[in-house]
Write a protein that holds these residues in place. Structure first.
Motif, PDB file in Angstrom:
ATOM      1  N   HIS A   1     -22.124  -2.722   0.639  1.00 57.22           N
ATOM      2  CA  HIS A   1     -21.018  -1.769   0.406  1.00 57.22           C
ATOM      3  C   HIS A   1     -19.780  -2.381  -0.235  1.00 57.22           C
ATOM      4  O   HIS A   1     -18.662  -1.887  -0.066  1.00 57.22           O
TER       5      HIS A   1
ATOM      6  N   TRP B   1     -15.765   3.554   1.475  1.00 53.76           N
ATOM      7  CA  TRP B   1     -16.446   3.108   2.696  1.00 53.76           C
ATOM      8  C   TRP B   1     -15.506   3.421   3.847  1.00 53.76           C
ATOM      9  O   TRP B   1     -14.473   2.795   4.009  1.00 53.76           O
TER      10      TRP B   1
ATOM     11  N   PRO C   1     -25.661   2.880  -0.238  1.00 54.69           N
ATOM     12  CA  PRO C   1     -26.044   1.620   0.400  1.00 54.69           C
ATOM     13  C   PRO C   1     -27.558   1.478   0.625  1.00 54.69           C
ATOM     14  O   PRO C   1     -27.993   0.515   1.228  1.00 54.69           O
TER      15      PRO C   1
ATOM     16  N   ILE D   1     -20.455   6.022   3.533  1.00 57.84           N
ATOM     17  CA  ILE D   1     -19.889   6.466   2.251  1.00 57.84           C
ATOM     18  C   ILE D   1     -19.249   7.842   2.394  1.00 57.84           C
ATOM     19  O   ILE D   1     -19.861   8.758   2.936  1.00 57.84           O
TER      20      ILE D   1
END
Length: 156
Positions: free
Chosen positions: A96, A105, A71, A118
């Motif tokens: 994301h 996620w 991200p 993540i």
């Protein structure tokens, strides 16, 4: 769409460090390692990226492209690539959406704090766009070699 081994990998279009929008489907005809990592410049993520860098030529010989996803913004990715000489694209997933598409996620806990981030994961997509292997909750040590061995044994 759910991510499932043996099924078509979810396609996406996302900004990459080459200044272009990259689609997974752009790589049809090549194997793809799509790896998700939490953050540029952190110890585990740096080790993983450098391990992929060090094996890049071996993956290339097996007709395999490496794409890293986090991200982080483009500027941070560019510094990460420059600092460590990474020969592959990093993809900018600030919202994301791709991480959610691949169900990486996740709610994480660190030092008693909860946050979304993540879950380190790697997906191997074959030349036809099928998801053929996935690793979730990846431990960095030895992982890149394991991915390389899988491709040598199964997709060569």
């Amino acid at each position: 769409m759910t991510v499932e081994t043996g099924k078509k990998a979810p396609d996406f279009s996302i900004e990459a460090t080459n200044g272009e929008k990259v689609k997974l489907s752009d790589y049809k005809g090549k194997n793809v390692i799509l790896y998700f990592y939490p953050k540029d410049m952190t110890p585990g993520c740096t080790t993983q990226a450098c391990d992929f860098r060090d094996q890049h030529e071996n993956f290339s010989e097996l007709d395999t492209v490496i794409l890293g996803v986090s991200p982080d913004p483009l500027s941070k990715h560019e510094k990460f690539i420059e600092k460590h000489g990474l020969p592959f694209l990093l993809l900018v997933d600030e919202d994301h959406k791709v991480a959610e598409l691949y169900d990486v996620w996740k709610l994480k806990k660190n030092f008693g704090k909860e946050y979304m981030g993540i879950e380190r994961s790697t997906f191997i997509i074959d030349k036809e766009g099928q998801l053929v292997k996935e690793w979730r909750k990846v431990k960095v040590k030895g992982h890149v070699e394991e991915a390389l061995a899988y491709i040598k044994e199964n997709l060569n």
